[in-house]
Design a protein around this motif. Structure first.
Motif, PDB file in Angstrom:
ATOM      1  N   CYS A  95       0.851  -1.200   0.000  1.00 51.85           N
ATOM      2  CA  CYS A  95       0.000   0.000   0.000  1.00 51.85           C
ATOM      3  C   CYS A  95       0.887   1.251   0.000  1.00 51.85           C
ATOM      4  O   CYS A  95       1.834   1.346   0.794  1.00 51.85           O
ATOM      5  N   TYR A 121      -3.595   1.208  -3.232  1.00 52.07           N
ATOM      6  CA  TYR A 121      -3.926   1.301  -1.809  1.00 52.07           C
ATOM      7  C   TYR A 121      -4.670   0.049  -1.383  1.00 52.07           C
ATOM      8  O   TYR A 121      -5.364  -0.587  -2.176  1.00 52.07           O
ATOM      9  N   CYS A 122      -4.546  -0.257  -0.105  1.00 53.48           N
ATOM     10  CA  CYS A 122      -5.161  -1.478   0.402  1.00 53.48           C
ATOM     11  C   CYS A 122      -6.657  -1.346   0.583  1.00 53.48           C
ATOM     12  O   CYS A 122      -7.348  -2.354   0.715  1.00 53.48           O
ATOM     13  N   CYS A 168      -7.311   4.127   3.182  1.00 56.32           N
ATOM     14  CA  CYS A 168      -5.954   4.573   2.873  1.00 56.32           C
ATOM     15  C   CYS A 168      -5.939   5.485   1.643  1.00 56.32           C
ATOM     16  O   CYS A 168      -5.162   6.448   1.568  1.00 56.32           O
TER      17      CYS A 168
END
Length: 357
Positions: free
Chosen positions: A10, A29-30, A34
Motif C-alpha cells: 500500500c 492502496y489497500c 488509505c
C-alpha cells in the motif's frame, strides 16, 4: 510470502495486501480508507479566505465623496453643461453597485446566509450566488483597481498678487480644488447681476470656463479670480484664502500687525462669502457659534470697530463654525496676529483704527 506477485504494498500504510481482482488497473492502496487519507495529504491547504473590510471602507468613502460633489454641482447653475450631474450619477451608481457586491461578501463572512440576503434584496439565493460569487467579486475589485483614476489638474505656477495689500502666497503641498472657492465665485456671479458672457471679457477667459470654475470643475489661476472679484465689485483679497486652499498653497505670514489683522478679516469675509453671505444677525443661532454676537461678527468682517475682545480665538472659532468653515485654515493667520501684537499702551491694548472697516 512478501515476494509473491499476488501481494502488493500500500502506498499509504506500506502494508502488504492481496490484489482483489486479477484484471484491471493495479491498485495502489489497500482500501478506501488509505486512498482517502492519501488524497487528503496530497491536497494543498486552501489559502485563507479574503476579507472585504478594507474594500468596503474604501468604496463607501468613494461613495460619500461623489455624493458630496454631486450635491454641490446640482446646486450650482451650470446650464452650459447639463450632462455633468448625469455623469456624476453614472459614476455614483457604479460605485454603489460595486459597494453592494463587496458588502454582500462581507456579510457572508460575518455569518449572513444566502437566504437572509435574498429576503433583504428581494432576490432568490441562486440568483445571488450566480451574481456575487467570490471569484466574480474578486474580479470586480481587480477591474476597479485597474481603472485609470481621473486626471488631477496640474499645480499652477506661484502667484504674488499685483496689489501690495493682497496676501502673498507660497508653494505648499498640492491639494484638490476647493468647493469653497467655487461657491464663493458662484454667489458673486449670482448677486452681481452680470451675465457670464459679460464677465468673460473682464476675466480674460471663455464663458464656458467661467461655468466650469463656478461648478468646481476647474480651479482658475489667480489673475482670473482677481478680475472676477473686481468685475463683481468685491475685494479680491477676500478670495485669497479660498484660492490658496483650492491650489494647495499656504498664505505667507503677514509682515506687520496691521496686515495680519487685515489678513484674518479678509479670510473671514471669504468664508462668509462661500456660505452665500448669511445675515449676520442669524449667525449666533447657528451650531457651534455659542458666545458670538452680531456686533462681534461685524467687527470680525471689518464692518464695525474692532474691540480688543473681538479677536479672541473663541470668538473667531465661533464665527468660522457659524459659516461652516474650517478653523484650521484660520488658526495660522490668527496666531500671526498674536505674534505681532504690539505692547499695550497706558490705557490697555491698542488696536490701530485704520486697520478696521
Amino acid at each position: 510470502m512478501t515476494n509473491e506477485p499476488s501481494l502488493l504494498i500500500c502506498d499509504h500504510c506500506h502494508r502488504h495486501f492481496q490484489r482483489p481482482r486479477s484484471t484491471g488497473r493495479m491498485p495502489r492502496y489497500c482500501g478506501p480508507r488509505c486512498r482517502s487519507a492519501s488524497y487528503r495529504g496530497r491536497t494543498p491547504t486552501p489559502p485563507p479566505a479574503r476579507t472585504y473590510d478594507e474594500d468596503a471602507a474604501r468604496i463607501t468613502k468613494a461613495l460619500l465623496t461623489k455624493a458630496q460633489a454631486l450635491e454641490h454641482r446640482a446646486n450650482q447653475p451650470v446650464p452650459a453643461y447639463p450632462l455633468e450631474t448625469i455623469q456624476y450619477c453614472v459614476a455614483l451608481r457604479r460605485d454603489l453597485e460595486e459597494g453592494l457586491a463587496v458588502l454582500i461578501r462581507q456579510s457572508l463572512q460575518n455569518g449572513a446566509t444566502w437566504g437572509a440576503l435574498g429576503k433583504t434584496l428581494n432576490l432568490t439565493p441562486n440568483t445571488l450566488k450566480s451574481r456575487y460569487s467570490a471569484p466574480q467579486v474578486d474580479k470586480l475589485l481587480r477591474d476597479r483597481a485597474d481603472r485609470r483614476p481621473p486626471a488631477m489638474p496640474a499645480l499652477p505656477a506661484q502667484y504674488t498678487p499685483e496689489d501690495g495689500h493682497l496676501s502673498a502666497v507660497t508653494r505648499s503641498l498640492p491639494g484638490r480644488p476647493g468647493d469653497a472657492l467655487a461657491r464663493a465665485l458662484s454667489h458673486l456671479h449670482k448677486v452681481s447681476g452680470h451675465s457670464v458672457r459679460a464677465l468673460a471679457p473682464a476675466t480674460g477667459v471663455s464663458p464656458s470656463f467661467i461655468y466650469r470654475i463656478m461648478a468646481g470643475q476647474r480651479t482658475p489661476k489667480w489673475p482670473v479670480v482677481l478680475w472676477f472679484a473686481r468685475a463683481c465689485d468685491t475685494d479680491p483679497e477676500d478670495l485669497c484664502l479660498l484660492w490658496n486652499k483650492a491650489q494647495g498653497l499656504a498664505s505667507a505670514p503677514a509682515g506687520t500687525y496691521d496686515d495680519a489683522i487685515r489678513q484674518v478679516q479678509a479670510a473671514l469675509r471669504g468664508l462668509h462669502l462661500a456660505a452665500a453671505r448669511p445675515p449676520l444677525d442669524t449667525l449666533p443661532d447657528r451650531p457651534g457659534a455659542a458666545g458670538l454676537t452680531e456686533r462681534t461678527a461685524r467687527a470680525l468682517l471689518g464692518q464695525a470697530e474692532l474691540h480688543p475682545g473681538d479677536l479672541t480665538w473663541p470668538a473667531v472659532r465661533a464665527f468660522v463654525a457659524a459659516v461652516r468653515g474650517d478653523e484650521d485654515d484660520i488658526e495660522p493667520l490668527w496666531t500671526r496676529v498674536q505674534a505681532l501684537h504690539p505692547p499695550p499702551g497706558p490705557d490697555g491694548p491698542c488696536l490701530p483704527a485704520q486697520s478696521f472697516g
